[in-house]
Design an enzyme around this catalytic site. Structure first.
Site, short mmCIF file in Angstrom:
data_model
loop_
_atom_site.label_atom_id
_atom_site.label_comp_id
_atom_site.label_asym_id
_atom_site.label_seq_id
_atom_site.Cartn_x
_atom_site.Cartn_y
_atom_site.Cartn_z
N GLN A 82 -5.02 -6.38 9.09
CA GLN A 82 -4.12 -7.35 9.76
C GLN A 82 -4.93 -8.35 10.60
O GLN A 82 -4.51 -9.49 10.79
CB GLN A 82 -3.12 -6.61 10.66
CG GLN A 82 -2.05 -5.88 9.86
CD GLN A 82 -1.07 -5.11 10.73
OE1 GLN A 82 -0.96 -5.36 11.92
NE2 GLN A 82 -0.36 -4.17 10.14
N SER A 94 9.44 40.02 10.55
CA SER A 94 9.40 41.44 10.95
C SER A 94 9.22 41.53 12.48
O SER A 94 8.69 40.60 13.10
CB SER A 94 8.23 42.13 10.26
OG SER A 94 7.01 41.59 10.75
N GLY A 116 0.84 -1.21 0.00
CA GLY A 116 0.00 0.00 0.00
C GLY A 116 0.86 1.24 0.00
O GLY A 116 1.31 1.71 -1.04
N HIS A 157 4.05 -0.59 13.34
CA HIS A 157 3.14 0.08 14.26
C HIS A 157 2.95 -0.86 15.45
O HIS A 157 2.95 -2.09 15.27
CB HIS A 157 1.80 0.30 13.53
CG HIS A 157 0.96 1.42 14.06
ND1 HIS A 157 1.37 2.28 15.05
CD2 HIS A 157 -0.30 1.82 13.73
CE1 HIS A 157 0.41 3.16 15.29
NE2 HIS A 157 -0.61 2.90 14.50
N GLU A 212 -0.90 11.76 14.67
CA GLU A 212 -1.60 11.87 13.39
C GLU A 212 -2.99 12.50 13.55
O GLU A 212 -3.48 13.18 12.65
CB GLU A 212 -1.68 10.50 12.69
CG GLU A 212 -2.52 9.47 13.39
CD GLU A 212 -2.16 8.03 13.03
OE1 GLU A 212 -1.08 7.80 12.47
OE2 GLU A 212 -2.97 7.13 13.33
N GLU A 220 -2.46 33.15 3.26
CA GLU A 220 -2.12 33.57 4.61
C GLU A 220 -2.31 32.45 5.64
O GLU A 220 -1.86 32.55 6.77
CB GLU A 220 -2.99 34.79 4.97
CG GLU A 220 -2.36 35.77 5.91
CD GLU A 220 -1.00 36.29 5.46
OE1 GLU A 220 -0.01 35.98 6.13
OE2 GLU A 220 -0.92 37.01 4.43
N GLY A 279 5.20 6.55 3.90
CA GLY A 279 6.01 5.65 3.07
C GLY A 279 6.49 6.36 1.82
O GLY A 279 7.55 6.04 1.27
#
Ligand SMILES: NC(=O)c1ccc[n+]([C@@H]2O[C@H](COP(=O)([O-])OP(=O)(O)OC[C@H]3O[C@@H](n4cnc5c(N)ncnc54)[C@H](O)[C@@H]3O)[C@@H](O)[C@H]2O)c1
Ligand SMILES: CC(C)(O)[C@@H](O)C(=O)O
Ligand SMILES: [Mg+2]
Ligand SMILES: [Mg+2]
Length: 348
Positions: free
Chosen positions: A103, A270, A39, A124, A212, A244, A153
Protein backbone atom coordinates in the site's frame (compact mmCIF):
# COMPACT_ATOMS: atom_id res chain seq x y z
CA UNK A 1 -27.43 -0.67 16.86
CA UNK A 2 -28.28 -3.48 19.24
CA UNK A 3 -26.96 -3.13 22.79
CA UNK A 4 -25.56 -6.41 24.10
CA UNK A 5 -23.85 -7.50 27.27
CA UNK A 6 -20.36 -8.90 26.61
CA UNK A 7 -19.27 -10.45 29.90
CA UNK A 8 -20.68 -7.58 31.94
CA UNK A 9 -19.67 -4.81 29.52
CA UNK A 10 -22.38 -3.28 27.35
CA UNK A 11 -21.46 -2.83 23.70
CA UNK A 12 -23.41 -1.82 20.65
CA UNK A 13 -23.22 -4.03 17.58
CA UNK A 14 -24.77 -3.85 14.13
CA UNK A 15 -26.59 -6.93 12.91
CA UNK A 16 -28.13 -7.79 9.56
CA UNK A 17 -31.57 -7.46 11.16
CA UNK A 18 -31.09 -3.77 11.93
CA UNK A 19 -29.15 -2.99 8.78
CA UNK A 20 -30.57 -5.35 6.17
CA UNK A 21 -28.92 -6.02 2.84
CA UNK A 22 -31.62 -4.03 1.03
CA UNK A 23 -30.67 -0.96 3.05
CA UNK A 24 -26.97 -1.50 2.30
CA UNK A 25 -27.79 -1.76 -1.42
CA UNK A 26 -29.79 1.44 -1.22
CA UNK A 27 -27.00 3.35 0.59
CA UNK A 28 -24.43 2.30 -2.01
CA UNK A 29 -26.71 2.31 -5.06
CA UNK A 30 -24.83 5.10 -6.87
CA UNK A 31 -21.34 3.90 -5.96
CA UNK A 32 -18.77 2.04 -8.02
CA UNK A 33 -16.85 -0.10 -5.55
CA UNK A 34 -13.29 -0.70 -6.78
CA UNK A 35 -11.54 -3.54 -4.99
CA UNK A 36 -7.81 -2.88 -5.41
CA UNK A 37 -5.80 -6.08 -4.99
CA UNK A 38 -6.91 -9.65 -5.52
CA UNK A 39 -4.89 -11.56 -2.94
CA UNK A 40 -6.71 -13.04 0.07
CA UNK A 41 -9.28 -10.40 1.14
CA UNK A 42 -9.84 -9.05 -2.38
CA UNK A 43 -11.54 -12.21 -3.71
CA UNK A 44 -13.61 -12.82 -0.57
CA UNK A 45 -14.92 -9.27 -0.31
CA UNK A 46 -15.43 -8.58 -4.03
CA UNK A 47 -17.21 -11.88 -4.74
CA UNK A 48 -19.48 -11.50 -1.71
CA UNK A 49 -20.37 -7.94 -2.75
CA UNK A 50 -20.96 -9.02 -6.34
CA UNK A 51 -23.25 -11.83 -5.18
CA UNK A 52 -25.00 -9.35 -2.88
CA UNK A 53 -25.88 -7.19 -5.90
CA UNK A 54 -23.40 -4.30 -5.55
CA UNK A 55 -21.68 -2.54 -8.42
CA UNK A 56 -18.14 -3.92 -8.02
CA UNK A 57 -15.02 -3.79 -10.16
CA UNK A 58 -11.58 -5.25 -9.46
CA UNK A 59 -8.21 -3.53 -9.96
CA UNK A 60 -5.16 -5.76 -10.12
CA UNK A 61 -1.72 -5.76 -11.76
CA UNK A 62 -2.00 -7.56 -15.07
CA UNK A 63 -0.26 -10.80 -15.85
CA UNK A 64 0.25 -12.45 -12.47
CA UNK A 65 -1.42 -15.24 -10.56
CA UNK A 66 -3.96 -12.87 -8.97
CA UNK A 67 -5.03 -11.49 -12.37
CA UNK A 68 -5.60 -15.04 -13.65
CA UNK A 69 -7.52 -15.94 -10.51
CA UNK A 70 -9.75 -12.90 -10.98
CA UNK A 71 -10.58 -14.04 -14.52
CA UNK A 72 -11.25 -17.57 -13.28
CA UNK A 73 -13.63 -16.06 -10.70
CA UNK A 74 -15.66 -14.42 -13.45
CA UNK A 75 -14.23 -10.87 -13.54
CA UNK A 76 -14.07 -9.71 -17.15
CA UNK A 77 -11.09 -7.64 -18.40
CA UNK A 78 -12.26 -4.25 -19.64
CA UNK A 79 -15.69 -4.67 -18.05
CA UNK A 80 -15.24 -5.52 -14.38
CA UNK A 81 -11.48 -6.19 -14.19
CA UNK A 82 -8.96 -3.40 -14.80
CA UNK A 83 -5.34 -2.44 -14.28
CA UNK A 84 -4.84 -0.61 -10.98
CA UNK A 85 -4.89 2.97 -12.32
CA UNK A 86 -8.00 2.45 -14.40
CA UNK A 87 -9.90 0.89 -11.50
CA UNK A 88 -8.77 3.71 -9.20
CA UNK A 89 -10.11 6.28 -11.66
CA UNK A 90 -13.46 4.50 -12.09
CA UNK A 91 -14.09 3.68 -8.42
CA UNK A 92 -15.99 5.98 -6.07
CA UNK A 93 -15.26 3.69 -3.11
CA UNK A 94 -11.63 2.59 -3.25
CA UNK A 95 -11.14 -0.63 -1.28
CA UNK A 96 -7.43 -0.62 -0.62
CA UNK A 97 -6.74 -4.34 -0.31
CA UNK A 98 -3.12 -4.59 -1.34
CA UNK A 99 -0.81 -6.09 1.26
CA UNK A 100 -0.03 -3.46 3.91
CA UNK A 101 3.58 -3.04 2.73
CA UNK A 102 2.52 -2.72 -0.92
CA UNK A 103 0.00 0.00 0.00
CA UNK A 104 2.95 2.33 0.65
CA UNK A 105 4.28 1.96 -2.89
CA UNK A 106 0.96 2.56 -4.66
CA UNK A 107 -0.21 5.32 -2.31
CA UNK A 108 0.80 8.31 -4.52
CA UNK A 109 -1.29 6.83 -7.36
CA UNK A 110 -4.23 6.12 -5.07
CA UNK A 111 -4.07 9.63 -3.60
CA UNK A 112 -4.08 11.19 -7.07
CA UNK A 113 -7.36 9.40 -7.79
CA UNK A 114 -9.07 10.33 -4.52
CA UNK A 115 -11.16 13.23 -5.74
CA UNK A 116 -13.56 15.03 -3.37
CA UNK A 117 -16.46 12.95 -2.09
CA UNK A 118 -14.91 9.55 -2.84
CA UNK A 119 -14.37 6.97 -0.09
CA UNK A 120 -11.14 5.31 0.91
CA UNK A 121 -11.87 1.92 2.48
CA UNK A 122 -9.38 -0.27 4.33
CA UNK A 123 -9.59 -3.66 6.03
CA UNK A 124 -6.89 -2.77 8.54
CA UNK A 125 -5.95 0.29 10.56
CA UNK A 126 -2.29 -0.18 9.61
CA UNK A 127 -1.63 2.37 6.85
CA UNK A 128 -3.34 5.31 8.56
CA UNK A 129 -2.19 4.56 12.13
CA UNK A 130 1.46 4.17 11.17
CA UNK A 131 1.35 7.15 8.81
CA UNK A 132 4.85 8.26 9.84
CA UNK A 133 6.13 5.01 8.39
CA UNK A 134 3.66 4.53 5.51
CA UNK A 135 3.12 8.12 4.36
CA UNK A 136 -0.62 7.33 4.03
CA UNK A 137 -2.37 10.60 4.88
CA UNK A 138 -5.75 10.78 3.08
CA UNK A 139 -6.94 14.10 1.62
CA UNK A 140 -9.40 15.94 3.90
CA UNK A 141 -12.31 15.87 1.44
CA UNK A 142 -12.73 12.07 1.22
CA UNK A 143 -14.45 9.66 3.60
CA UNK A 144 -12.06 7.19 5.23
CA UNK A 145 -13.31 4.09 6.99
CA UNK A 146 -12.55 0.44 7.54
CA UNK A 147 -14.28 -2.89 7.75
CA UNK A 148 -11.92 -5.56 9.09
CA UNK A 149 -13.22 -9.11 8.80
CA UNK A 150 -12.00 -11.03 11.83
CA UNK A 151 -10.66 -13.97 9.93
CA UNK A 152 -9.20 -15.03 6.63
CA UNK A 153 -10.64 -13.86 3.31
CA UNK A 154 -10.94 -17.56 2.52
CA UNK A 155 -13.35 -18.10 5.41
CA UNK A 156 -15.18 -14.85 4.63
CA UNK A 157 -16.10 -16.33 1.25
CA UNK A 158 -16.70 -19.89 2.49
CA UNK A 159 -19.04 -18.81 5.27
CA UNK A 160 -20.90 -16.48 2.90
CA UNK A 161 -21.46 -19.32 0.44
CA UNK A 162 -22.78 -21.44 3.33
CA UNK A 163 -25.19 -18.64 4.26
CA UNK A 164 -23.21 -17.74 7.40
CA UNK A 165 -20.93 -14.79 8.09
CA UNK A 166 -17.62 -13.83 9.67
CA UNK A 167 -17.72 -11.02 12.23
CA UNK A 168 -16.03 -7.75 11.33
CA UNK A 169 -15.03 -4.60 13.12
CA UNK A 170 -15.73 -1.21 11.59
CA UNK A 171 -14.38 2.28 12.15
CA UNK A 172 -14.72 5.73 10.63
CA UNK A 173 -11.51 7.74 10.53
CA UNK A 174 -12.75 10.70 8.53
CA UNK A 175 -16.27 11.81 7.61
CA UNK A 176 -16.10 14.35 4.79
CA UNK A 177 -19.56 13.79 3.30
CA UNK A 178 -21.57 13.30 6.49
CA UNK A 179 -22.40 9.80 5.23
CA UNK A 180 -19.21 7.93 6.06
CA UNK A 181 -20.65 5.89 8.91
CA UNK A 182 -23.67 4.75 6.91
CA UNK A 183 -21.47 3.83 3.94
CA UNK A 184 -19.03 2.00 6.19
CA UNK A 185 -21.75 -0.15 7.77
CA UNK A 186 -23.31 -0.77 4.35
CA UNK A 187 -19.91 -2.02 3.12
CA UNK A 188 -19.63 -4.23 6.19
CA UNK A 189 -22.98 -5.83 5.41
CA UNK A 190 -22.09 -6.01 1.71
CA UNK A 191 -18.85 -7.95 2.23
CA UNK A 192 -20.83 -10.56 4.15
CA UNK A 193 -20.18 -9.77 7.81
CA UNK A 194 -22.20 -11.76 10.34
CA UNK A 195 -22.33 -8.76 12.68
CA UNK A 196 -20.22 -5.63 13.05
CA UNK A 197 -18.64 -4.15 16.17
CA UNK A 198 -17.22 -0.66 16.36
CA UNK A 199 -13.58 0.23 16.90
CA UNK A 200 -11.13 2.90 15.77
CA UNK A 201 -8.14 2.56 13.45
CA UNK A 202 -5.62 2.42 16.29
CA UNK A 203 -7.47 -0.20 18.32
CA UNK A 204 -8.11 -2.30 15.22
CA UNK A 205 -4.48 -2.45 14.21
CA UNK A 206 -3.05 -2.99 17.70
CA UNK A 207 -5.53 -5.78 18.56
CA UNK A 208 -5.16 -7.41 15.15
CA UNK A 209 -1.34 -7.42 15.19
CA UNK A 210 -1.43 -8.83 18.72
CA UNK A 211 -3.97 -11.54 17.88
CA UNK A 212 -2.24 -12.86 14.78
CA UNK A 213 1.18 -12.88 16.48
CA UNK A 214 -0.43 -14.35 19.60
CA UNK A 215 -3.06 -17.01 20.13
CA UNK A 216 -4.36 -17.03 16.55
CA UNK A 217 -1.12 -18.05 14.86
CA UNK A 218 2.24 -17.24 16.52
CA UNK A 219 1.64 -18.41 20.08
CA UNK A 220 -0.39 -21.44 19.06
CA UNK A 221 2.37 -22.76 16.81
CA UNK A 222 4.88 -22.13 19.62
CA UNK A 223 2.78 -24.09 22.11
CA UNK A 224 2.17 -26.89 19.59
CA UNK A 225 5.92 -27.17 18.93
CA UNK A 226 6.81 -27.17 22.62
CA UNK A 227 4.36 -29.92 23.59
CA UNK A 228 5.18 -32.01 20.50
CA UNK A 229 8.91 -31.82 21.25
CA UNK A 230 8.36 -32.87 24.88
CA UNK A 231 6.23 -35.85 23.82
CA UNK A 232 8.73 -36.92 21.15
CA UNK A 233 11.73 -36.62 23.45
CA UNK A 234 9.92 -38.90 25.88
CA UNK A 235 9.50 -41.70 23.37
CA UNK A 236 6.07 -40.99 21.87
CA UNK A 237 5.62 -41.66 18.16
CA UNK A 238 4.95 -38.79 15.70
CA UNK A 239 1.36 -39.91 15.12
CA UNK A 240 0.68 -40.08 18.84
CA UNK A 241 2.35 -36.72 19.50
CA UNK A 242 0.55 -35.00 16.59
CA UNK A 243 -2.85 -36.39 17.48
CA UNK A 244 -2.45 -35.39 21.12
CA UNK A 245 -1.17 -31.90 20.24
CA UNK A 246 -3.01 -30.69 17.13
CA UNK A 247 -5.47 -33.07 15.51
CA UNK A 248 -7.71 -33.60 18.51
CA UNK A 249 -7.77 -29.86 19.15
CA UNK A 250 -8.79 -28.82 15.62
CA UNK A 251 -11.05 -31.75 14.80
CA UNK A 252 -12.78 -32.52 18.06
CA UNK A 253 -12.39 -30.06 20.89
CA UNK A 254 -12.25 -26.58 19.30
CA UNK A 255 -15.48 -26.99 17.32
CA UNK A 256 -17.13 -27.93 20.64
CA UNK A 257 -15.53 -24.96 22.43
CA UNK A 258 -16.74 -22.74 19.57
CA UNK A 259 -20.28 -24.03 20.07
CA UNK A 260 -20.46 -24.14 23.85
CA UNK A 261 -17.60 -22.34 25.56
CA UNK A 262 -14.68 -23.64 27.59
CA UNK A 263 -16.57 -24.43 30.82
CA UNK A 264 -18.82 -26.78 28.83
CA UNK A 265 -15.75 -28.47 27.34
CA UNK A 266 -14.23 -28.95 30.79
CA UNK A 267 -17.56 -30.31 32.03
CA UNK A 268 -17.86 -32.73 29.10
CA UNK A 269 -14.54 -34.53 29.19
CA UNK A 270 -13.43 -37.18 31.64
CA UNK A 271 -13.14 -36.14 35.27
CA UNK A 272 -9.44 -36.95 34.90
CA UNK A 273 -8.96 -34.49 32.04
CA UNK A 274 -11.13 -31.98 33.81
CA UNK A 275 -9.00 -32.03 36.97
CA UNK A 276 -5.81 -31.70 34.92
CA UNK A 277 -7.05 -28.87 32.73
CA UNK A 278 -8.38 -26.95 35.72
CA UNK A 279 -5.03 -27.30 37.49
CA UNK A 280 -2.84 -26.42 34.51
CA UNK A 281 -4.50 -23.53 32.68
CA UNK A 282 -3.34 -20.93 35.19
CA UNK A 283 0.35 -21.96 35.15
CA UNK A 284 0.21 -21.73 31.33
CA UNK A 285 -1.41 -18.29 31.57
CA UNK A 286 1.23 -17.11 34.03
CA UNK A 287 4.11 -18.50 31.98
CA UNK A 288 2.96 -16.90 28.72
CA UNK A 289 1.56 -13.59 29.96
CA UNK A 290 4.98 -11.87 30.05
CA UNK A 291 5.48 -12.81 26.40
CA UNK A 292 2.07 -11.35 25.51
CA UNK A 293 2.98 -8.14 27.39
CA UNK A 294 6.25 -7.98 25.45
CA UNK A 295 4.35 -8.54 22.20
CA UNK A 296 1.75 -5.86 22.96
CA UNK A 297 4.46 -3.33 23.85
CA UNK A 298 6.26 -4.09 20.63
CA UNK A 299 3.02 -3.52 18.70
CA UNK A 300 2.25 -0.31 20.63
CA UNK A 301 5.68 1.18 20.04
CA UNK A 302 5.34 0.68 16.29
CA UNK A 303 8.22 -1.80 16.25
CA UNK A 304 6.06 -4.58 14.78
CA UNK A 305 4.90 -2.24 12.02
CA UNK A 306 8.51 -1.31 11.22
CA UNK A 307 9.50 -4.97 11.05
CA UNK A 308 6.53 -5.81 8.87
CA UNK A 309 7.14 -2.92 6.45
CA UNK A 310 10.89 -3.48 6.25
CA UNK A 311 10.79 -7.23 5.82
CA UNK A 312 7.79 -7.36 3.51
CA UNK A 313 9.19 -4.68 1.18
CA UNK A 314 12.43 -6.54 0.42
CA UNK A 315 12.80 -7.57 -3.22
CA UNK A 316 13.60 -11.14 -2.12
CA UNK A 317 10.63 -11.23 0.28
CA UNK A 318 8.90 -14.14 -1.46
CA UNK A 319 12.10 -16.24 -1.57
CA UNK A 320 12.81 -15.69 2.13
CA UNK A 321 9.15 -16.36 2.98
CA UNK A 322 9.25 -19.64 1.10
CA UNK A 323 12.36 -20.66 3.10
CA UNK A 324 10.60 -19.94 6.39
CA UNK A 325 7.42 -21.71 5.32
CA UNK A 326 9.48 -24.69 4.17
CA UNK A 327 11.03 -24.87 7.64
CA UNK A 328 7.52 -25.25 9.09
CA UNK A 329 6.24 -27.55 6.34
CA UNK A 330 9.27 -29.84 6.56
CA UNK A 331 9.31 -29.96 10.36
CA UNK A 332 8.41 -33.37 11.72
CA UNK A 333 5.24 -32.12 13.42
CA UNK A 334 3.72 -30.78 10.19
CA UNK A 335 4.99 -33.69 8.11
CA UNK A 336 3.20 -35.94 10.58
CA UNK A 337 0.23 -33.60 10.22
CA UNK A 338 0.16 -34.05 6.43
CA UNK A 339 -0.07 -37.82 6.90
CA UNK A 340 -2.73 -37.49 9.57
CA UNK A 341 -4.78 -35.17 7.30
CA UNK A 342 -4.57 -37.69 4.47
CA UNK A 343 -6.10 -40.30 6.76
CA UNK A 344 -9.23 -38.33 7.60
CA UNK A 345 -12.17 -40.42 6.39
CA UNK A 346 -13.76 -37.63 4.33
CA UNK A 347 -10.59 -37.47 2.25
CA UNK A 348 -10.89 -41.13 1.32
N1 LIG B 1 -5.38 -11.94 4.50
C1 LIG B 1 -6.49 -11.82 5.24
O1 LIG B 1 -7.28 -12.76 5.36
C2 LIG B 1 -6.81 -10.52 5.93
C3 LIG B 1 -7.77 -10.50 6.97
C4 LIG B 1 -8.18 -9.26 7.49
C5 LIG B 1 -7.59 -8.09 7.01
N2 LIG B 1 -6.63 -8.15 6.04
C6 LIG B 1 -6.08 -6.89 5.51
O2 LIG B 1 -6.56 -6.75 4.17
C7 LIG B 1 -5.59 -6.08 3.37
C8 LIG B 1 -5.22 -6.96 2.18
O3 LIG B 1 -4.55 -8.10 2.68
P1 LIG B 1 -4.37 -9.43 1.82
O4 LIG B 1 -3.80 -10.44 2.77
O5 LIG B 1 -5.62 -9.74 1.11
O6 LIG B 1 -3.25 -8.96 0.79
P2 LIG B 1 -2.27 -9.87 -0.08
O7 LIG B 1 -0.96 -10.00 0.62
O8 LIG B 1 -2.98 -11.12 -0.43
O9 LIG B 1 -2.03 -8.94 -1.36
C9 LIG B 1 -3.10 -8.43 -2.12
C10 LIG B 1 -2.67 -8.09 -3.52
O10 LIG B 1 -1.62 -7.14 -3.53
C11 LIG B 1 -0.96 -7.28 -4.77
N3 LIG B 1 0.35 -6.63 -4.63
C12 LIG B 1 1.37 -7.00 -3.81
N4 LIG B 1 2.41 -6.13 -3.96
C13 LIG B 1 2.01 -5.22 -4.86
C14 LIG B 1 2.62 -4.04 -5.40
N5 LIG B 1 3.83 -3.67 -5.02
N6 LIG B 1 1.91 -3.32 -6.30
C15 LIG B 1 0.68 -3.70 -6.68
N7 LIG B 1 0.06 -4.79 -6.21
C16 LIG B 1 0.72 -5.53 -5.29
C17 LIG B 1 -0.89 -8.77 -5.00
O11 LIG B 1 -0.89 -9.01 -6.40
C18 LIG B 1 -2.16 -9.28 -4.35
O12 LIG B 1 -3.13 -9.56 -5.31
C19 LIG B 1 -4.43 -5.77 4.31
O13 LIG B 1 -4.64 -4.50 4.84
C20 LIG B 1 -4.56 -6.84 5.41
O14 LIG B 1 -3.98 -6.47 6.63
C21 LIG B 1 -6.23 -9.33 5.49
C1 LIG C 1 -6.53 -13.56 9.07
C2 LIG C 1 -5.91 -12.61 10.10
C3 LIG C 1 -4.71 -13.28 10.77
O1 LIG C 1 -6.88 -12.36 11.10
C4 LIG C 1 -5.57 -11.25 9.50
O2 LIG C 1 -5.44 -10.29 10.52
C5 LIG C 1 -4.37 -11.17 8.58
O3 LIG C 1 -3.59 -10.22 8.73
O4 LIG C 1 -4.23 -12.01 7.68
MG1 LIG D 1 -3.91 -8.94 10.37
MG1 LIG E 1 -6.99 -10.35 11.78
Amino acid sequence: MAKLNFGGVEEEVVTREEFPLEKAREVLSTETIAVIGYGVQGPGQSLNMRDNGFNVIVGQRKGGKSWDKAIADGWVPGETLFELEEALAKGTIICYLLSDAAQIELWPTVKANLTAGKSLYFSHGFGVTYKDQTGIVPPADVDVYLVAPKGSGTSLRRLFVEGKGLNSSFAVFQDATGKAREKCIAMGIGVGSGYLFETDFYREVTSDLTGERGTLMGAIQGIFAAQYEVLRSNGHTPSEAFNETVEELTQSLMPLVAENGMDWMYANCSTTAQRGALDWWKPFRDATKPVFEQLYNSVKSGEQATISITRNSQPDYRVKLEEELAELRESEIWQAGATVRSLRPERG
